[in-house]
Design a protein around this motif. Structure first.
Motif, PDB file in Angstrom:
ATOM      1  N   SER A 250     -28.454  13.921 -29.921  1.00  9.49           N
ATOM      2  CA  SER A 250     -28.959  12.596 -29.764  1.00  9.49           C
ATOM      3  C   SER A 250     -27.691  11.510 -29.658  1.00  9.49           C
ATOM      4  O   SER A 250     -28.250  10.467 -29.192  1.00  9.49           O
ATOM      5  CB  SER A 250     -30.050  12.109 -30.547  1.00  9.49           C
ATOM      6  N   ASP A 251     -26.685  11.853 -30.355  1.00 10.52           N
ATOM      7  CA  ASP A 251     -25.561  10.921 -30.168  1.00 10.52           C
ATOM      8  C   ASP A 251     -24.374  11.368 -29.254  1.00 10.52           C
ATOM      9  O   ASP A 251     -23.984  12.509 -29.105  1.00 10.52           O
ATOM     10  CB  ASP A 251     -25.098  10.845 -31.782  1.00 10.52           C
ATOM     11  N   THR A 256     -19.875  15.094 -27.411  1.00 11.10           N
ATOM     12  CA  THR A 256     -18.565  15.088 -27.238  1.00 11.10           C
ATOM     13  C   THR A 256     -17.908  16.030 -28.234  1.00 11.10           C
ATOM     14  O   THR A 256     -17.167  16.995 -27.673  1.00 11.10           O
ATOM     15  CB  THR A 256     -17.814  13.774 -26.978  1.00 11.10           C
ATOM     16  N   LEU A 257     -17.984  16.111 -29.497  1.00 13.62           N
ATOM     17  CA  LEU A 257     -17.421  16.827 -30.551  1.00 13.62           C
ATOM     18  C   LEU A 257     -17.966  18.325 -30.313  1.00 13.62           C
ATOM     19  O   LEU A 257     -16.978  19.273 -30.448  1.00 13.62           O
ATOM     20  CB  LEU A 257     -17.893  16.260 -31.862  1.00 13.62           C
ATOM     21  N   LEU A 258     -19.197  18.465 -30.052  1.00 12.66           N
ATOM     22  CA  LEU A 258     -19.688  19.903 -30.056  1.00 12.66           C
ATOM     23  C   LEU A 258     -19.244  20.356 -28.671  1.00 12.66           C
ATOM     24  O   LEU A 258     -18.923  21.611 -28.673  1.00 12.66           O
ATOM     25  CB  LEU A 258     -21.348  19.703 -29.757  1.00 12.66           C
ATOM     26  N   ALA A 263     -15.685  24.711 -26.205  1.00 12.90           N
ATOM     27  CA  ALA A 263     -14.782  24.959 -25.195  1.00 12.90           C
ATOM     28  C   ALA A 263     -13.556  25.458 -25.566  1.00 12.90           C
ATOM     29  O   ALA A 263     -12.866  25.968 -25.068  1.00 12.90           O
ATOM     30  CB  ALA A 263     -14.702  23.639 -24.283  1.00 12.90           C
ATOM     31  N   ASN A 264     -13.029  25.122 -26.804  1.00 12.80           N
ATOM     32  CA  ASN A 264     -11.772  25.771 -27.486  1.00 12.80           C
ATOM     33  C   ASN A 264     -11.997  26.953 -28.133  1.00 12.80           C
ATOM     34  O   ASN A 264     -13.165  27.180 -28.636  1.00 12.80           O
ATOM     35  CB  ASN A 264     -11.346  24.652 -28.059  1.00 12.80           C
ATOM     36  N   ARG A 265     -10.894  27.944 -27.988  1.00  8.13           N
ATOM     37  CA  ARG A 265     -11.138  29.095 -28.382  1.00  8.13           C
ATOM     38  C   ARG A 265     -10.623  29.186 -30.010  1.00  8.13           C
ATOM     39  O   ARG A 265     -11.237  30.057 -30.671  1.00  8.13           O
ATOM     40  CB  ARG A 265     -10.070  30.229 -28.038  1.00  8.13           C
ATOM     41  N   ASP A 279     -11.234  12.243 -28.311  1.00  8.25           N
ATOM     42  CA  ASP A 279     -10.559  11.053 -27.669  1.00  8.25           C
ATOM     43  C   ASP A 279     -10.381  11.448 -26.132  1.00  8.25           C
ATOM     44  O   ASP A 279     -10.583  10.451 -25.351  1.00  8.25           O
ATOM     45  CB  ASP A 279      -9.290  10.608 -28.436  1.00  8.25           C
ATOM     46  N   GLU A 280      -9.717  12.609 -26.017  1.00  7.74           N
ATOM     47  CA  GLU A 280      -9.122  12.756 -24.658  1.00  7.74           C
ATOM     48  C   GLU A 280     -10.535  13.170 -23.542  1.00  7.74           C
ATOM     49  O   GLU A 280     -10.377  12.760 -22.619  1.00  7.74           O
ATOM     50  CB  GLU A 280      -8.579  14.288 -24.668  1.00  7.74           C
ATOM     51  N   ARG A 281     -11.716  13.718 -24.183  1.00 10.64           N
ATOM     52  CA  ARG A 281     -12.706  13.978 -23.455  1.00 10.64           C
ATOM     53  C   ARG A 281     -13.584  12.748 -23.488  1.00 10.64           C
ATOM     54  O   ARG A 281     -13.902  12.457 -22.052  1.00 10.64           O
ATOM     55  CB  ARG A 281     -13.618  14.818 -24.307  1.00 10.64           C
ATOM     56  N   GLU A 282     -13.698  11.789 -24.344  1.00 14.41           N
ATOM     57  CA  GLU A 282     -14.122  10.451 -24.232  1.00 14.41           C
ATOM     58  C   GLU A 282     -13.716   9.516 -23.027  1.00 14.41           C
ATOM     59  O   GLU A 282     -14.309   8.883 -22.136  1.00 14.41           O
ATOM     60  CB  GLU A 282     -14.111   9.666 -25.482  1.00 14.41           C
TER      61      GLU A 282
END
Length: 345
Positions: A250-251, A256-258, A263-265, A279-282
């Motif tokens: 919902s947030d 984005t954190l999830l 996505a990262n191994r 930060d990069e994704r946002e």
């Protein structure tokens, strides 16, 4: 007993979730619905109207008739299967610019519906005023979805609304269902408002703590049935309740954190590395255009979102060392992948 009072009088008991039992599309059903949505001041109301059969224009016309064309503070209509044409939806939104419409695809499932509602409520979380949700209707939902899955969805949605302080009511036509179905649904709500034969309302309180939907232990990953997810994975144990999943997504920052964790191994991170990833994704999402400092992001992740994920067992977060250990679960990651596809394409 029936006291003849308005349906909105039920709010005096402090319950945030209401099961509204009245004949579908009747004047009493419409009056009670808008009575609960609009409150004493329709112009101050923030409304989420979910429709599974009536078109957005039809639901809007009920609001206009019952409030004498009063415009809400803000509103969002989630069209989850009315089959309305884009032109019809455009008419509704043009007449009341404050109203947004989220038209879900024909194959939308309960996770799609939950995501739309949760994202709207999450976006309105910091706003002042009274927010209300209408689900119209459970009778239609029971025809379209598996009953056990729908019970879990309702339970999760009601618990989310309770945590956010959002008032919600769900319509059910008692004439279309047997006594067992109604008895199964009643404990999911703080109160039940039932239209009586004499024109009044019977208001009763229920203990939601007794409700324990069977699907809370396992569920089919939503991506497995979605056309947007080509992998269609098999049923996998889900260690989180549907309400917890709705709260997780919902947030926007927590989503984005999830996304970053999935996505990262790596399964272990230092806090600084996670801050960089989020930060990069946002900043890569144009719709968000984050206007904030790295310090604000650090506080948000370290004091709000990572503790929330730790509480639910998604991660282990050591506040002393700043080390985050991510616990992968295929069912949850399927859900996250599905949500990311819906949000970002």
């Amino acid at each position: 007993m029936s006291d003849g009072s308005s349906a909105s009088d039920r709010s005096s008991d402090g319950n945030t979730s209401v099961l509204l039992l009245a004949p579908s599309h009747s004047s009493s059903d419409d009056e009670a619905c808008i009575d609960m949505l609009a409150g004493a001041d329709p112009s101050a109301a923030s409304v989420v109207s979910v429709t599974l059969d009536a078109t957005p224009d039809e639901r809007l016309s009920v609001w206009r008739r019952e409030t004498e064309d009063a415009c809400p503070n803000r509103a969002r209509i989630v069209d989850a299967g009315s089959g309305a044409s884009p032109g019809s939806q455009a008419v509704a939104s043009d007449e009341f610019p404050e109203i947004g419409i989220d038209a879900l695809p024909d194959h939308a499932d309960l996770p799609d519906l939950g995501l739309s509602i949760a994202c709207t409520l999450g976006g309105w979380r910091e706003a002042d005023g009274r927010t209300t949700v209408c689900l119209h209707s459970l009778s239609t939902a029971l025809q379209r979805f598996d009953r056990d899955r729908l019970i879990g969805f309702v339970d999760g949605l009601n618990r989310l609304c309770e945590r956010l302080g959002v008032a919600a009511h769900h319509h059910l036509d008692p004439g279309e269902h047997d006594a067992e179905t109604i008895a199964t649904l009643r404990p999911l709500y703080g109160s039940v408002v039932e239209h009586a034969s004499d024109g009044g309302w019977i208001v009763s309180a229920d203990d939601r703590s007794s409700a324990d939907p069977s699907f809370r232990e396992t569920s089919t990953p939503p991506g497995g049935a979605a056309r947007t997810d080509p992998e269609r994975p098999e049923t996998i144990p889900m260690p989180y309740s549907f309400g917890s999943v709705i709260e997780l997504i919902s947030d926007s920052r927590r989503r984005t954190l999830l996304y970053a964790l999935r996505a990262n191994r790596r399964d272990e991170y230092c806090l600084d590395r996670l801050i960089d990833l989020v930060d990069e994704r946002e900043r890569a999402i144009p719709r968000r255009e984050p206007e904030r400092s790295r310090e604000e992001l650090e506080v948000s992740l370290g004091h709000v979102h990572l503790p929330k994920l730790d509480d639910l067992g998604v991660v282990d977060y050591d506040t002393d060392t700043g080390i985050v250990r991510y616990h992968r679960n295929r069912a949850l990651e399927s859900c996250i992948r599905y949500v990311e596809t819906l949000e970002l394409g």
